[in-house]
Design an enzyme around this catalytic site. Structure first.
Site, mmCIF file in Angstrom:
data_model
loop_
_atom_site.group_PDB
_atom_site.id
_atom_site.type_symbol
_atom_site.label_atom_id
_atom_site.label_comp_id
_atom_site.label_asym_id
_atom_site.label_seq_id
_atom_site.Cartn_x
_atom_site.Cartn_y
_atom_site.Cartn_z
ATOM 1 N N LEU A 190 34.698 36.633 119.175
ATOM 2 C CA LEU A 190 34.872 37.792 118.301
ATOM 3 C C LEU A 190 35.548 38.896 119.103
ATOM 4 C CD1 LEU A 190 32.860 36.075 116.683
ATOM 5 C CD2 LEU A 190 31.772 38.205 115.953
ATOM 6 N N ILE A 191 36.617 39.442 118.560
ATOM 7 C CA ILE A 191 37.444 40.394 119.297
ATOM 8 C C ILE A 191 37.590 41.665 118.474
ATOM 9 C CG2 ILE A 191 39.668 39.585 118.391
ATOM 10 C CD1 ILE A 191 39.225 40.080 122.097
ATOM 11 N N LYS A 272 26.786 43.829 112.240
ATOM 12 C CA LYS A 272 26.870 42.759 113.237
ATOM 13 C C LYS A 272 26.391 41.437 112.644
ATOM 14 C CE LYS A 272 26.228 41.945 118.047
ATOM 15 N NZ LYS A 272 26.215 42.693 119.298
ATOM 16 N N GLY A 294 31.047 40.227 123.116
ATOM 17 C CA GLY A 294 31.173 41.103 124.281
ATOM 18 C C GLY A 294 29.958 41.985 124.488
ATOM 19 N N GLN A 303 22.871 46.295 120.507
ATOM 20 C CA GLN A 303 22.775 45.408 121.662
ATOM 21 C C GLN A 303 21.498 45.618 122.469
ATOM 22 O OE1 GLN A 303 26.487 45.861 123.829
ATOM 23 N NE2 GLN A 303 27.697 45.525 121.977
ATOM 24 N N CYS A 457 48.769 60.769 121.532
ATOM 25 C CA CYS A 457 47.577 60.400 122.294
ATOM 26 C C CYS A 457 48.043 59.774 123.603
ATOM 27 C CB CYS A 457 46.689 59.444 121.498
ATOM 28 S SG CYS A 457 47.485 57.865 121.118
#
Length: 499
Positions: A190-191, A272, A294, A303, A457
């Site tokens: 998962l990215i 999630k 991650g 997390q 930015c």
């Protein structure tokens, strides 16, 4: 280890590289042969993809030999998983100790003159002399030109003998180590485009795991393109020997359903769980053997250990290679693998609850909350997924970033600086207003102006996203292409031209 080979010029000089493999030598003979075949395939894929000509030999004696006249070869060899190190070496035919010492003197004489040096020798095979014999004989010859220093030498004169082949070298360049990519199956990673997920995928690749990717799009085309650029960089730099895909799932409707149907403190954790549910289905469809995340323990609310427990199990293992890492370690690794600058510009969308999210959900209460979400929303997201092949992915003039980017300052534009406060204090464009990314969307909602907007930015991704959102609201808006450094250069040129 010396990095002197890196950044070599592209001058056409035929060079041989002695390649050392990582832990492959600890495997049983059959497994070793299997790993070496995969490693050879990956190196050959690198040579073909990067247009590097050369002859490659991978030996069952746990050494590889590449001969190439392309000075870029070292930069790419250091990105092949399974390579522990390599050296630019000179191979000579020497059969006696005297011949080795004489040739070693010719090879190293200039390099050790006036310097502290040490001689290091290794052998594989049967010879009428020992490695220590080589070190003593060559050291005596070189001591005429330099000073022996076994503890802190400036130059290391290295000799390696593989049966009847003798190699001389003085520099050793580190590779990534690990196992050959593709030797340990495939996962679905998962990215998000941020630092953590790309680094997690890299660590799994280092252990021989091939990765496909799954991206849950929460922010529209700019978020998607920013994430694709991160993943494309990771794949192009490191994923030799593989042909990975990315599956893109539109998740905006899921977020809206969560907000409408469930309690706010649970939104982050619910999001999630929703992503994992869809990811498990995609992974099974692609015959992946696990899901990769991650997660770093305690880094964000979803997390924490209790919340990870509340998420429950799934039909496939969930791998979390960064679980014990802190953020500084993750960012440092992202810099070394080449994704940090792009990841820094990708906005974080997964934190739906800005304050007071649940951090210690009980499995029972969370299950009750999860039951409130209409499963049809997840089914719709899964059915609308699309797949891209990353190696053939290209970003053209029609991209979302290109649509809003400009290298010029529109006349009469209001300049908006989206960087951190300290960066703004150090330098900002004249009359530019600073706007935090957290307040940016509320700013657009309040704005009712015909004055053009120019966002900038650090790298040009966050500014592109804001420009895109502003245009959706009917505002005239652009992003300065290339980020703040490009803007500073443009302003300097403009000032010189006006004086």
């Amino acid at each position: 280890m010396s990095q002197g080979l890196l950044g070599a010029t592209t001058r056409k000089v035929l060079q041989q590289y002695l390649i050392r493999f990582s832990e492959i030598g600890t495997k049983a003979p059959g497994t070793r042969r299997y790993f070496l075949r995969i490693l050879e395939r990956n190196i050959r894929d690198m040579l073909a993809r990067e247009g590097i000509s050369g002859g490659l030999e991978v030996s069952s004696a746990l050494r590889g030999f590449l001969v190439s006249d392309d000075g870029r070869a070292p930069d790419f060899l250091r990105r092949i998983f399974g390579i522990r190190s390599f050296s630019a070496a000179s191979e000579k035919h020497c059969t006696t100790l005297e011949e080795i010492a004489a040739e070693g003197e010719r090879q190293f004489r200039e390099r050790v003159t006036g310097k502290r040096f040490a001689v290091r020798a290794r052998r594989a095979g049967t010879h009428p002399f020992t490695s220590l014999d080589i070190e003593v004989a060559l050291g005596e010859r070189l001591a005429v030109f330099g000073t022996v220093d076994l503890g802190t030498p400036e130059v290391v004169a290295s000799v390696e003998i593989r049966s009847q082949r003798t190699f001389f070298f003085s520099e050793v360049v580190s590779g990534p180590g690990g196992l050959p990519l593709g030797s340990q199956g495939r996962v679905l990673a998962l990215i998000s485009g941020g630092f953590d997920s790309a680094v997690a995928a890299w660590f799994l690749m280092k252990r021989g795991v091939s990765c496909d990717y799954c991206f849950f799009n929460l922010g529209g085309p700019i978020h998607e393109e920013g994430t694709l650029r991160v993943v494309k960089t990771l794949v192009d730099r490191w994923q030799y020997g593989d042909d990975p895909a990315i599956i893109i799932v539109p998740f905006g409707p899921v977020v809206r359903a969560l907000r409408q149907q469930t309690q706010e403190p649970y939104w982050n954790l619910m999001l999630k769980r929703a992503m994992l549910g869809v990811a498990f289905r995609i992974a099974q469809e692609r015959e992946a053997e696990a899901i990769a995340l991650g997660d770093a323990l305690g880094q964000v609310s979803s997390q924490t250990l209790k919340n990870l427990r509340a998420l429950g199990e799934g039909p496939l293992p969930v791998l979390r290679p960064l679980l014990s890492f802190d953020k500084d370690e993750i960012v440092a690794r992202a810099r070394s693998i080449g994704t940090a600058e792009l990841s820094a510009a990708v906005k974080e969308y997964c934190a739906l609850v800005p304050s007071h999210p649940v951090t210690a959900a009980s499995p029972e209460v969370f299950a009750t909350e999860w039951a409130k979400l209409d499963p049809a929303v997840l089914e719709a997201a899964f059915s609308e997924r699309r797949t891209l092949t990353l190696r053939r992915l290209a970003f053209g003039a029609e991209s979302a970033l290109a649509e809003v980017a400009t290298p010029h300052i529109p006349e009469g534009a209001r300049l908006i600086d989206l960087r951190e406060a300290e960066e703004y204090r150090q330098w900002h464009a004249p009359l530019a207003q600073r706007l935090s990314s957290a307040d940016a969307f509320a700013f657009l909602d309040r704005l009712d102006s015909s004055q053009p907007l120019l966002f900038y930015c650090t790298y040009g991704l966050l500014s592109a996203e804001l420009a895109y959102e502003a245009r959706k609201r009917g505002l005239a808006a652009w992003s300065f292409s290339g980020g703040v450094e490009a803007l500073r250069t443009a302003l300097k040129v403009s000032n010189r031209q006006s004086t």
